[in-house]
Structure formats: C-alpha cells, structure tokens
Scaffold this active site. Structure first.
Site, mmCIF file in Angstrom:
data_model
loop_
_atom_site.group_PDB
_atom_site.id
_atom_site.type_symbol
_atom_site.label_atom_id
_atom_site.label_comp_id
_atom_site.label_asym_id
_atom_site.label_seq_id
_atom_site.Cartn_x
_atom_site.Cartn_y
_atom_site.Cartn_z
ATOM 1 C CE LYS A 191 -3.755 2.193 2.473
ATOM 2 N NZ LYS A 191 -4.726 2.119 3.568
ATOM 3 C CD GLU A 201 9.402 -6.122 6.894
ATOM 4 O OE1 GLU A 201 9.122 -5.013 6.401
ATOM 5 O OE2 GLU A 201 9.223 -6.399 8.091
ATOM 6 N N GLY A 211 -5.011 -2.102 4.722
ATOM 7 C CA GLY A 211 -4.173 -3.227 4.292
ATOM 8 C C GLY A 211 -4.804 -4.591 4.556
ATOM 9 N NE ARG A 212 -6.499 -4.236 10.724
ATOM 10 C CZ ARG A 212 -5.832 -3.115 10.883
ATOM 11 N NH1 ARG A 212 -4.654 -2.970 10.307
ATOM 12 N NH2 ARG A 212 -6.326 -2.126 11.628
ATOM 13 C CD GLU A 255 -1.820 -4.724 11.329
ATOM 14 O OE1 GLU A 255 -0.661 -5.158 11.470
ATOM 15 O OE2 GLU A 255 -2.291 -4.420 10.226
ATOM 16 C CG HIS A 312 -2.384 -35.456 16.428
ATOM 17 N ND1 HIS A 312 -2.376 -36.658 17.100
ATOM 18 C CD2 HIS A 312 -3.399 -35.530 15.539
ATOM 19 C CE1 HIS A 312 -3.324 -37.440 16.609
ATOM 20 N NE2 HIS A 312 -3.966 -36.777 15.663
ATOM 21 C CE LYS A 372 5.566 -1.481 9.815
ATOM 22 N NZ LYS A 372 4.626 -0.852 8.897
HETATM 23 O O1 F6P Z 1 2.198 -4.495 9.844
HETATM 24 C C1 F6P Z 1 1.828 -3.183 9.663
HETATM 25 C C2 F6P Z 1 1.336 -2.915 8.264
HETATM 26 O O2 F6P Z 1 1.180 -1.557 8.126
HETATM 27 C C3 F6P Z 1 0.047 -3.656 7.937
HETATM 28 O O3 F6P Z 1 -1.076 -3.035 8.396
HETATM 29 C C4 F6P Z 1 0.140 -3.761 6.463
HETATM 30 O O4 F6P Z 1 -0.761 -4.711 5.975
HETATM 31 C C5 F6P Z 1 1.588 -4.149 6.302
HETATM 32 O O5 F6P Z 1 2.259 -3.371 7.284
HETATM 33 C C6 F6P Z 1 2.185 -3.932 4.940
HETATM 34 O O6 F6P Z 1 2.153 -2.597 4.536
HETATM 35 P P1 F6P Z 1 2.303 -2.186 3.020
HETATM 36 O O7 F6P Z 1 1.178 -2.807 2.263
HETATM 37 O O8 F6P Z 1 2.243 -0.694 3.007
HETATM 38 O O9 F6P Z 1 3.626 -2.697 2.528
#
Ligand code: F6P
Length: 553
Positions: free
Chosen positions: A222, A228, A282-283, A368, A399, A513
């Site tokens: 987003k 990452e 995002g979620r 979240e 299990h 972060k």
């Molecule tokens: O983990 C925090 C967060 O902001 C989530 O809400 C989101 O889904 C994820 O990081 C990834 O963010 P982005 O889509 O901006 O890379």
C-alpha cells in the site's frame, strides 16, 4: 459530498457518555455472568431439544452454529441490548456510506465498495468511489486475461509460468490464504508463490523453482515504503536483470499500491501499476488489486464470485435485524466469552487442508484491528479487547495444542470450520475430517462426562464447558469463501464499535519498525558508536552480535 469530507458522528463516539463498564447493559451482563457461573452448556441441550435450531442460522450456504456457547436466550437478549447501546445499526450504515470510521487516520474503510456489484442498489461510498473501482476492475480483468492466455509474455516472448507476489501483512496474508483455499480452481501451468519475510532465503527458495524468462513479480505494498517488500523487490530485480538485462524489469514487474508516485519513480510501467486508495485498509485489501495473485491463479470470473460472496454477507450484515445477523451474533458471542467469561484466547481450526492459512489471516485481521487499549476518545479501556488468535488446520492442531484446550486451566474458545463436500478427489477422507471436528466440539463442551467407558481417573478429567462455534459450508468455493471472510471482517468491526476502539489503525506496529531502522546500521558496524539511546539489554545484545561478527573467519 466527497467521501473524505464526511464526519463520523455517532452516539458511541460521544465523549460525554459513561465509561462502557459503567453502562447499564454492561453491568446487566456482569450480573448475568455471575448467575450463569455454575451452568453447564450440555445441560441446556437436555432441557431444550430445539437448541441447535434456536442457536444456529444460515446465510446462503454458510451455517453458523453457536449453540455450544454457554448462553441462554436471556444472555443473547443482554448481548443484543449491548450492541444496540453501541449503535451498531447506525455504525454499519456509516461504514457503507464511506464515513470516516478510521478517525485517527481521517479515513473511510470502504472495502465493501470493492465487492458491491454496480446494480446492487446499495450505495457504497458514492459515485466517485464506484467509478474508480470500475476502472480498476476492468484493468485487472484485462491484464489477468492477457497473462493467463499468453498474450502478455516475458521479455523474451515466453509465456509466464510462475507469479511471485512480494508483499507482507495485508499485502500477503489475504491473497495467500485465498489463493491456497481456491487451489482446486487454479489454472494448470501457472504457479503462484508468496514471499513476505526480509530473509533472503525465503525468496531464493522460491526463485530456485522459477525460470526468469517465465516469471512475473507482483510488488504489493500500500505504502511502497515497507522495508521487507523493498528489500525483496531489489533482490528479485537483481536476479532477473542479471540474466535478462535491465529492460526486462518493465515486462516482468507489476506494482499494486496506493503510492503510484513511488511506483513510477521505481520504474514500474503505468499500465503495470494497479492503484488502490487510502480508504482501503491493508488487512481488508484482498478484494482490491491486492487480489491480483488470486485473479491470476483462478481467473477473473472466479474472483468475481469471491466478491459476490462477500457482497452477499455485506448485504446480510447491513439489512438483517441484529438478532438474526450472523456477524453481529458472532461478534457479541466473542464479547460474552472475552469480557464476561474471561476467555482471552480464541482458536481457529479449519478442517480443510487448503484453509491452513486462515488462522494467520485472521490473526492479523483480529489482532491488528482490535488489539487496542485506548478508546476513540483517547481514554484507557477498562476491559479486554482482541483475544489472542491462533490456530492450525485440523487434525494437525489436535496433535499439538488441543491438550491445553481440553485440560488446561485457562479456557479457550474456538471456531471449527469445514466443508461437507470436496471439489477434488480426497480418497473419501472428507468424512474423517468432519468426524474429528464434531468430536472435538462435543468433547470441548461435555468434558469427561462424554466418555462413560473410561475408568474414572483424575488425570482424565476434562472440565468441558469450552465454547465453540461451528461453521459448515457445502463446498469451499469462491462464493462461500467470500461469505466466510466478510463474516469475520464485520465481526471485527462490530466488536470494535462495542469496545469503542478504532479497528482500522495500527499505530502499535510503527514504533518497532522505526527502531529497527536505527539498529540496522549499528549492527553492521557502519557507525562506530552504539547509540546511547538504547537500554543496556539492547546495547549488550548489539555489542554481542557485533563481537560475534567480528570474530567470524
Ligand atoms: O504491519 C503493519 C502494516 O502496516 C500492515 O497493516 C500492512 O498490511 C503491512 O504493514 C504492509 O504494509 P504495506 O502494504 O504498506 O507494505
């Protein structure tokens, strides 16, 4: 009126109101919980042969049986009173109208608009939103059809055989879970992979299975600022362009993002950039362009069926009276278990191998969203909010952690989910799965009393009275999966309203972060002195890591 100019005005957000725990509805539930303290759920079944019918309901093919919760008709009345006090009816309208339900970020949460068919008669966010979504959906359909049919190829003219989605959190968990859940619908010859972690080995393990000439990368973020995702993108870009040359990037990389400016800056072609907007969290984003890996795997028509299933749940949530409203009932039962039965962990157990990523998806969706300790007015809450969500596919889960569920001193509630039919050959094992789900739900409720043949032994004692919901579907097809996911989304929304928290922000994950960005150069030794802003544990650990690295041959 522009969607973002609307304000979110509701009685439950009124700062002059009483703290939740002091309201009549809350206190009535506390008194009722005391009266119910010695009740046993299995006795309710003996008294009322119709209990299953009275405490279960259907939306389309999805059956929700909540009769194994320790509730009576009176409990349900008290819970529904609490939901009315929280103004759930008005709040659900506000969500669909595109009001600013995410006050701390000044945003609407318009995921229902993404699945709203244009002729539905439900206005969701207004015409401006509808037009944007229509354009996006056309773009997604065209692009996915061209990839699946081989009209669009890689830089050397080869048809794509592998799609690698690079993204994390909401840009990974939803599409990954759905892609896997819909495995029986995948197009043969097109494999879809997911890479999320900032651990190069995850990416390299995936790339070992791929041919660069036939690999398409979806960079899904987003913000397009997530460490990452940017690191994995850089590594994947290097892997591709070292073999095929710099220009291959343009044909092999697409972006899914709300930050189109950054996408263009990074070199993504405009027609390979799929936009979504800040009014999609995002979620809650798998229904948007974030669902592109799903679309590539199963085709646009199947994706539309997924959206239609979710829309059917949206319509039900918006229109059904509270006492027959599946997301509202699920949410309020959760509140009963969490706040009045003091059950602070909730297990999600799908008895369907392809749903094995559902617990991870729901972990983000619930924790979240509702892992918050401050109300929308900035006041500390005096009650529990999101439970710890965990789970794994049955029967594996049985299990590993089911022992604790049956005999641990801390009770846990559970959702058990299964389809009755299978879309693919399963050697007749579907009934084995169902038998386990039903047996576990029965044992969790009945405890030791279920096994009359075993010799009495303290070590066998199982307290029972552990609440479960059972969700049954005919088949886990795209439509039904849409129903199930939207059910959980609205459950989370209703709980957030009752708890008076903002389910749509996630400030808690930001601090860590930022700190990681400070620590990284200190670890690599790029800066000579360890920052004195750290506590002695962090400082000591950084020192220790540096010394091990320096001593390495
Ligand atoms: O983990 C925090 C967060 O902001 C989530 O809400 C989101 O889904 C994820 O990081 C990834 O963010 P982005 O889509 O901006 O890379």
């Amino acid at each position: 009126m522009n969607v973002l100019q609307r304000t979110f005005n509701s009685v439950s957000r009124n700062s002059s109101e009483l703290p939740l725990e002091q309201t009549l509805c809350w206190q009535a539930l506390e008194r009722h919980a005391k009266e119910m303290a010695h009740e046993r759920t299995n006795n309710f079944f003996k008294i009322d042969p119709e209990r299953f019918n009275r405490h279960s309901l259907n939306v389309g093919d999805l059956l929700f049986d909540y009769s194994k919760n320790k509730v009576t008709e009176r409990t349900m009345d008290f819970l529904l009173d609490l939901s009315r006090q929280a103004n759930v009816e008005d709040q659900r309208k506000a969500l669909f109208a595109g009001e600013i339900v995410n006050a701390s970020e000044g945003r609407a949460a318009l995921h229902p608009a993404l699945r709203n068919p244009h002729e539905s008669g439900i206005s969701c966010g207004g015409p401006e939103v509808t037009e944007k979504i229509k354009d996006l959906q056309k773009h997604l359909q065209r692009f996915s059809e061209d990839i699946r049919s081989g009209v669009l190829t890689g830089a050397t003219g080869q048809r794509f055989s592998d799609v690698v989605n690079i993204g994390i959190g909401g840009s990974n968990l939803g599409p990954e879970m759905v892609t896997e859940a819909l495995t029986p619908y995948h197009q043969p010859g097109l494999r879809v992979h997911f890479v999320s972690n900032a651990d190069g080995r995850e990416l390299s393990r995936t790339l070992m299975q791929c041919n660069p000439e036939r690999t398409l990368f979806i960079v899904s973020s987003k913000t397009l600022k997530t460490q990452e995702t940017l690191l994995n993108t850089a590594l994947a870009r290097r892997w591709l362009t070292e073999i095929l040359g710099e220009d291959a990037f343009f044909d092999h990389f697409v972006a899914v993002t709300a930050n189109t400016e950054n996408a263009h800056h990074m070199g993504f072609k405009p027609k390979h950039t799929f936009e979504y907007w800040d009014w999609i969290g995002g979620r809650f984003s798998l229904w948007s362009a974030v669902g592109l890996p799903v679309i590539l795997a199963v085709g646009y028509d199947r994706f539309r069926e997924l959206l239609d299933g979710a829309h059917a749940m949206d319509r039900h949530f918006l229109e059904a009276p509270l006492e027959k409203n599946m997301p509202v009932l699920m949410a309020m039962l959760g509140i009963w278990n969490i706040n009045f039965q003091k059950i602070c962990a909730h297990a999600v157990i799908p008895y369907d191998f392809h749903l094995n990523r559902l617990p991870a998806f729901l972990q983000q969706l619930e924790m979240e969203s509702n892992g918050k300790s401050v109300t929308t007015d900035g006041v500390a809450v005096g009650y529990d909010t999101s439970p710890i969500i965990f789970g794994a596919a049955g029967t594996d889960a049985q299990h590993s952690f089911f022992q604790q569920l049956h005999q641990g001193p801390r009770p846990v509630s559970s959702d058990l989910i299964f389809p009755v039919e299978e879309q693919e050959d399963n050697d007749g094992l579907r009934d084995v799965q169902i038998s386990h789900a039903l047996a576990q739900a029965g044992a969790l409720m009945n405890g030791s009393s279920i096994d009359t043949t075993a010799a009495p032994s303290r070590f066998r004692d199982m307290p029972g009275n552990r609440p479960t919901n059972t969700l049954v579907v005919r088949r886990m097809d795209p439509h039904t999966l849409g129903l199930v996911i939207a059910l959980y989304e609205h459950k989370v929304f209703v709980q957030g309203i009752v708890w008076r928290i903002n389910s749509f922000d996630q400030w808690g994950v930001e601090a860590g972060k930022k700190l990681a960005m400070k620590i990284l150069p200190e670890l690599s030794g790029d800066i000579p002195h360890i920052s004195n802003q750290h506590d002695s544990s962090t400082r000591g650990l950084i020192d220790y890591c540096r010394s091990l690295k320096q001593a390495a041959p």
